[in-house]
Write an enzyme that holds these catalytic residues in place. Structure first.
Site, PDB file in Angstrom:
ATOM      1  N   ASP A   3       0.863  -1.188   0.000  1.00 44.01           N
ATOM      2  CA  ASP A   3       0.000   0.000   0.000  1.00 44.01           C
ATOM      3  C   ASP A   3       0.897   1.234   0.000  1.00 44.01           C
ATOM      4  O   ASP A   3       2.088   1.139   0.317  1.00 44.01           O
ATOM      5  CB  ASP A   3      -0.915   0.018   1.234  1.00 44.01           C
ATOM      6  CG  ASP A   3      -1.800   1.265   1.267  1.00 44.01           C
ATOM      7  OD1 ASP A   3      -2.362   1.631   0.217  1.00 44.01           O
ATOM      8  OD2 ASP A   3      -1.905   1.908   2.333  1.00 44.01           O
ATOM      9  N   SER A   4       0.306   2.375  -0.299  1.00 44.98           N
ATOM     10  CA  SER A   4       1.077   3.619  -0.276  1.00 44.98           C
ATOM     11  C   SER A   4       1.395   4.039   1.160  1.00 44.98           C
ATOM     12  O   SER A   4       2.229   4.898   1.378  1.00 44.98           O
ATOM     13  CB  SER A   4       0.282   4.721  -0.953  1.00 44.98           C
ATOM     14  OG  SER A   4      -0.919   4.928  -0.243  1.00 44.98           O
ATOM     15  N   CYS A  44      -4.162  -1.240  -2.176  1.00 42.18           N
ATOM     16  CA  CYS A  44      -4.240   0.205  -2.418  1.00 42.18           C
ATOM     17  C   CYS A  44      -5.082   0.366  -3.681  1.00 42.18           C
ATOM     18  O   CYS A  44      -4.749  -0.211  -4.730  1.00 42.18           O
ATOM     19  CB  CYS A  44      -2.832   0.738  -2.627  1.00 42.18           C
ATOM     20  SG  CYS A  44      -2.763   2.465  -3.166  1.00 42.18           S
ATOM     21  N   GLU A  57      -3.007   9.578   7.684  1.00 43.70           N
ATOM     22  CA  GLU A  57      -1.562   9.348   7.856  1.00 43.70           C
ATOM     23  C   GLU A  57      -1.009  10.162   9.025  1.00 43.70           C
ATOM     24  O   GLU A  57       0.029   9.838   9.571  1.00 43.70           O
ATOM     25  CB  GLU A  57      -0.797   9.661   6.566  1.00 43.70           C
ATOM     26  CG  GLU A  57      -1.056   8.675   5.419  1.00 43.70           C
ATOM     27  CD  GLU A  57      -0.264   7.358   5.522  1.00 43.70           C
ATOM     28  OE1 GLU A  57       0.844   7.356   6.084  1.00 43.70           O
ATOM     29  OE2 GLU A  57      -0.774   6.322   5.047  1.00 43.70           O
ATOM     30  N   CYS A  73     -10.859   3.417  -0.915  1.00 43.53           N
ATOM     31  CA  CYS A  73      -9.476   3.701  -0.520  1.00 43.53           C
ATOM     32  C   CYS A  73      -9.260   2.935   0.776  1.00 43.53           C
ATOM     33  O   CYS A  73     -10.101   2.995   1.686  1.00 43.53           O
ATOM     34  CB  CYS A  73      -9.275   5.193  -0.285  1.00 43.53           C
ATOM     35  SG  CYS A  73      -7.661   5.593   0.414  1.00 43.53           S
ATOM     36  N   HIS A  86      -7.401   3.456   3.152  1.00 40.70           N
ATOM     37  CA  HIS A  86      -7.237   4.290   4.351  1.00 40.70           C
ATOM     38  C   HIS A  86      -8.591   4.593   5.011  1.00 40.70           C
ATOM     39  O   HIS A  86      -8.650   4.880   6.197  1.00 40.70           O
ATOM     40  CB  HIS A  86      -6.593   5.640   3.993  1.00 40.70           C
ATOM     41  CG  HIS A  86      -5.109   5.581   3.800  1.00 40.70           C
ATOM     42  ND1 HIS A  86      -4.515   4.912   2.770  1.00 40.70           N
ATOM     43  CD2 HIS A  86      -4.094   6.119   4.534  1.00 40.70           C
ATOM     44  CE1 HIS A  86      -3.192   5.050   2.854  1.00 40.70           C
ATOM     45  NE2 HIS A  86      -2.923   5.781   3.916  1.00 40.70           N
TER      46      HIS A  86
HETATM   47  N1  DGL Z   1      -4.677   3.639   0.470  1.00 36.53           N
HETATM   48  C1  DGL Z   1      -4.601   4.027  -0.871  1.00 36.53           C
HETATM   49  C2  DGL Z   1      -5.803   3.706  -1.714  1.00 36.53           C
HETATM   50  O1  DGL Z   1      -6.470   2.768  -1.386  1.00 36.53           O
HETATM   51  C3  DGL Z   1      -3.915   5.208  -1.301  1.00 36.53           C
HETATM   52  C4  DGL Z   1      -4.042   6.478  -0.629  1.00 36.53           C
HETATM   53  C5  DGL Z   1      -3.056   7.432  -1.211  1.00 36.53           C
HETATM   54  O2  DGL Z   1      -1.869   7.112  -1.181  1.00 36.53           O
HETATM   55  O3  DGL Z   1      -3.455   8.476  -1.745  1.00 36.53           O
HETATM   56  O4  DGL Z   1      -6.063   4.339  -2.702  1.00 36.53           O
END
Ligand code: DGL
Length: 274
Positions: free
Chosen positions: A9-10, A72, A151, A184, A186
């Site tokens: 993931d990012s 991600c 984050e 997402c 997150h």
């Molecule tokens: N968690 C990520 C996603 O599902 C990326 C969030 C990001 O890095 O902008 O898209």
């Protein structure tokens, strides 16, 4: 020795998928890599997301993973097909599982999707949903403030509520959706706040559960399920500072699970652990 499943993931968002994998597949060893130093991926160009994702993939391939999960949405939207065509291990993303779950839940055929700018711009969710059900109504909205907020470790409280309220307002005003996809990884970390703002009548879908289910099926089909008797020790890597990563990992995993994780810093490019 049993090979591990690689998860990328990012940043910290993919930990929500890991949590579900640990629940559904307790014998599987996981190696997680979050590119926290370069998060967010959402506002980046397709080329950048591809480059960074490939760097993460190389890091995990060195560790001889048996399957790759792109936890991600942004990276899934831009790299899933390429990775599936290039790697000789099974690769899955989080978009198709989320889309399938939403179709299962919607009763009025109106589905909302929130995600990063990259994911929404790619149209990947609308395509995935309409491939399964051609007449589905999709309303997609980018929420670029959510990832930086998560984050930073801001998951609840008045700041989280007002950021979510302001971001989701346009969708709330003109939509009949009964189902909302958190597009997402997150966003499940602020799910309670999103639910409060969007209202209890909307079913919120996070693709983690479906992704873990699909992982289990794929491992079985490829005869890759772990037969390990001992509890696996998972390895977690982040490219940025570990402090907040550890803090968020602690809120996701209960104390006993958290103790099963080894967390280190990773240097992409040189593939070194620090
Ligand atoms: N968690 C990520 C996603 O599902 C990326 C969030 C990001 O890095 O902008 O898209």
């Amino acid at each position: 020795m049993e090979r591990a499943i690689g998860v990328i993931d990012s940043g910290v968002g993919g930990l929500t998928v890991v949590h579900e994998l640990m629940r559904q597949l307790p014998k599987e060893k996981l190696i997680y890599l979050g590119d926290t130093a370069r998060c967010p991926y959402g506002p980046r160009t397709e080329e950048e997301v591809k480059l960074f994702t490939w760097e993460m993939v190389h890091f995990l391939l060195e560790k001889d993973i048996k399957m790759l999960i792109i936890a991600c949405n942004t990276a899934t939207a831009f790299t899933l097909k390429e990775l599936q065509n290039s790697l000789d291990i099974p690769v899955i993303g989080v978009i198709q599982p989320g889309a399938r779950a939403a179709i299962k839940f919607t009763k009025n055929n109106h589905v909302g999707v929130i995600g990063t700018e990259g994911t929404i711009r790619s149209n990947a969710y609308t395509e995935a949903l309409q491939t399964i059900k051609a007449d589905i109504h999709v309303n997609a909205l980018a929420c670029p403030l959510f990832v930086p907020m998560v984050e930073k470790g801001i998951l609840t409280g008045p700041v989280a509520t007002s950021v979510v309220e302001e971001s989701i307002l346009p969708m709330k005003q003109k939509n009949h959706m009964d189902t909302l996809i958190l597009g997402c990884t997150h966003y499940p970390l602020i799910k309670d706040t999103i639910q409060e703002v969007i209202g209890e009548h909307v079913t919120i879908i996070s693709s983690s559960e479906e992704t873990a289910r699909e992982t289990s099926t794929i491992l079985e089909v490829h005869s890759l399920l772990s037969r390990e008797e001992n509890v696996p020790v998972h390895q977690f890597y982040a490219t940025g500072e570990l402090e907040i990563f550890i803090e968020i990992a602690k809120t996701i995993f209960q104390e006993s699970n958290f103790n099963m994780l080894k967390i280190k810093k990773a240097c992409l490019g040189t593939n070194q652990e620090v």
